[in-house]
Design a protein around this motif. Structure first.
Motif, PDB file in Angstrom:
ATOM      1  N   HIS A  53       0.031  -6.264   3.942  1.00 11.05           N
ATOM      2  CA  HIS A  53      -0.010  -4.867   4.366  1.00 11.05           C
ATOM      3  C   HIS A  53       1.422  -4.341   4.475  1.00 11.05           C
ATOM      4  O   HIS A  53       2.329  -5.086   4.863  1.00 11.05           O
ATOM      5  N   ALA A  54       1.611  -3.076   4.175  1.00 10.79           N
ATOM      6  CA  ALA A  54       2.875  -2.428   4.506  1.00 10.79           C
ATOM      7  C   ALA A  54       2.888  -2.154   6.002  1.00 10.79           C
ATOM      8  O   ALA A  54       1.861  -1.820   6.591  1.00 10.79           O
ATOM      9  N   ILE A  55       4.052  -2.326   6.630  1.00  8.23           N
ATOM     10  CA  ILE A  55       4.172  -2.135   8.075  1.00  8.23           C
ATOM     11  C   ILE A  55       5.417  -1.320   8.380  1.00  8.23           C
ATOM     12  O   ILE A  55       6.490  -1.554   7.821  1.00  8.23           O
ATOM     13  N   MET A  56       5.268  -0.351   9.285  1.00  5.53           N
ATOM     14  CA  MET A  56       6.402   0.301   9.929  1.00  5.53           C
ATOM     15  C   MET A  56       6.277   0.034  11.417  1.00  5.53           C
ATOM     16  O   MET A  56       5.182   0.122  11.976  1.00  5.53           O
ATOM     17  N   LEU A  57       7.397  -0.296  12.059  1.00  2.00           N
ATOM     18  CA  LEU A  57       7.340  -0.512  13.493  1.00  2.00           C
ATOM     19  C   LEU A  57       8.550   0.080  14.187  1.00  2.00           C
ATOM     20  O   LEU A  57       9.657   0.077  13.646  1.00  2.00           O
ATOM     21  N   ILE A  58       8.283   0.637  15.368  1.00  2.00           N
ATOM     22  CA  ILE A  58       9.341   1.036  16.286  1.00  2.00           C
ATOM     23  C   ILE A  58       9.573  -0.146  17.207  1.00  2.00           C
ATOM     24  O   ILE A  58       8.627  -0.706  17.768  1.00  2.00           O
ATOM     25  N   GLU A  59      10.815  -0.564  17.349  1.00  2.00           N
ATOM     26  CA  GLU A  59      11.073  -1.751  18.150  1.00  2.00           C
ATOM     27  C   GLU A  59      12.468  -1.690  18.758  1.00  2.00           C
ATOM     28  O   GLU A  59      13.414  -1.242  18.109  1.00  2.00           O
ATOM     29  N   HIS A  60      12.587  -2.141  20.020  1.00  2.00           N
ATOM     30  CA  HIS A  60      13.883  -2.181  20.696  1.00  2.00           C
ATOM     31  C   HIS A  60      14.474  -3.585  20.745  1.00  2.00           C
ATOM     32  O   HIS A  60      15.654  -3.740  21.055  1.00  2.00           O
ATOM     33  N   ASN A  61      13.663  -4.596  20.483  1.00  2.00           N
ATOM     34  CA  ASN A  61      14.158  -5.967  20.492  1.00  2.00           C
ATOM     35  C   ASN A  61      14.882  -6.227  19.176  1.00  2.00           C
ATOM     36  O   ASN A  61      14.262  -6.373  18.124  1.00  2.00           O
ATOM     37  N   MET A  62      16.213  -6.281  19.245  1.00  2.00           N
ATOM     38  CA  MET A  62      16.994  -6.385  18.018  1.00  2.00           C
ATOM     39  C   MET A  62      16.865  -7.739  17.338  1.00  2.00           C
ATOM     40  O   MET A  62      17.028  -7.848  16.119  1.00  2.00           O
ATOM     41  N   ASP A  63      16.565  -8.791  18.086  1.00  2.00           N
ATOM     42  CA  ASP A  63      16.323 -10.074  17.446  1.00  2.00           C
ATOM     43  C   ASP A  63      15.083  -9.999  16.558  1.00  2.00           C
ATOM     44  O   ASP A  63      15.048 -10.545  15.455  1.00  2.00           O
TER      45      ASP A  63
END
Length: 272
Positions: free
Chosen positions: A207-217
């Protein structure tokens, strides 16, 4: 930038709230199969951007186009409702865990599967056995997200990390072309972050995925591509290593983030 035939594309996408421009003239394209992270400081317009892509908000100007796998060519979804974008194959999760707490884990997914089978959606008075195929699909999804053994538990009894996995399972109902995940590791314990991250990588295989994330690791470890928003503007769009080294991104967001080389995505380093 992505190929000439993107799965998702925006042109001049803008959303204003009074005198504030939350998303400012964003041109963006996502290829089928990409895992793209959207990062930026608080108030950068990330969730507003997701809301514009999925019909939760209408843009002040600009367009959003989507290319469903079951249709030829692009579909203009600029003015489509969330229900319409979901039926086309563009599904999302939210920052706040969004499940039916007193309903079983299996029923949460089964309801989502039913919702994405257009003709069956509102037939509440049919015998439950008429929906056997929905249960089969729901059970398949639970196996994939690692919650098969918790199928009969009320969703409220799951850990926060398990609830995030359940939300991804709900988003998988209907086999979407694109999943948008809004802070999938927010509030998740360090022990569960690795589990959620591994699930996202598994789902990204088909699947194609876009995510908003604050965990830089997490962002730097799993993304094919990183997009950076600042004050509604797209200020960077490249591979993780290039974005990490960008002076503009460092000034706007990453600040003191350094990749320590740790392979444990649960280290929990955040920025912003």
């Amino acid at each position: 930038m992505t190929s000439a035939e993107p799965l998702l594309a925006t042109s001049g996408l803008t959303r204003e709230f009074g005198g504030i421009t939350a998303v400012d003239d964003v041109d963006f394209a996502l290829a089928d199969g990409e895992l793209c992270s959207v990062i930026g400081p608080n108030g950068a317009g990330k969730t507003t951007f997701f809301n514009l892509l999925t019909g939760v908000l209408e843009p002040t100007r600009g367009t959003v186009e989507f290319s469903p796998s079951d249709r030829d060519g692009r579909v203009d979804v600029t003015d489509a409702s969330p229900h319409e974008t979901a039926l086309l194959g563009l599904h999302r999760s939210y920052q706040i865990t969004n499940v039916f707490p007193t309903v079983s884990v299996l029923e949460n997914v089964r309801i989502a599967v039913q919702a994405h089978r257009g003709n069956d959606t509102w037939r509440f008075w049919r015998n439950v056995h008429a929906f056997d195929d929905h249960f089969v699909e729901a059970e398949r999804i639970l196996e994939r997200i690692g919650l098969a053994e918790s199928a009969d538990r009320p969703a409220e009894t799951l850990s926060h990390g398990e609830k995030r996995s359940l939300e991804i399972g709900i988003a998988l109902a209907g086999d979407p072309d694109l999943l948008l995940l809004d802070e999938p590791t927010a509030g998740v314990s360090s022990e569960d972050v690795a589990q959620v991250t591994a699930l996202i990588e598994d789902v990204a295989a088909d699947h194609a995925i876009m995510l908003i994330e604050h965990n830089m690791d997490v962002v730097m470890g799993i993304s094919d591509r990183v997009v950076v928003l600042d004050r509604g503007e797209l200020i960077a769009d490249s591979d993780p290593a290039t974005v990490r080294e960008s002076e503009a991104v460092q000034r706007a967001y990453l600040g003191g983030y350094e990749d320590d080389g740790a392979s444990d995505a649960g280290a929990g380093v955040t920025a912003g």
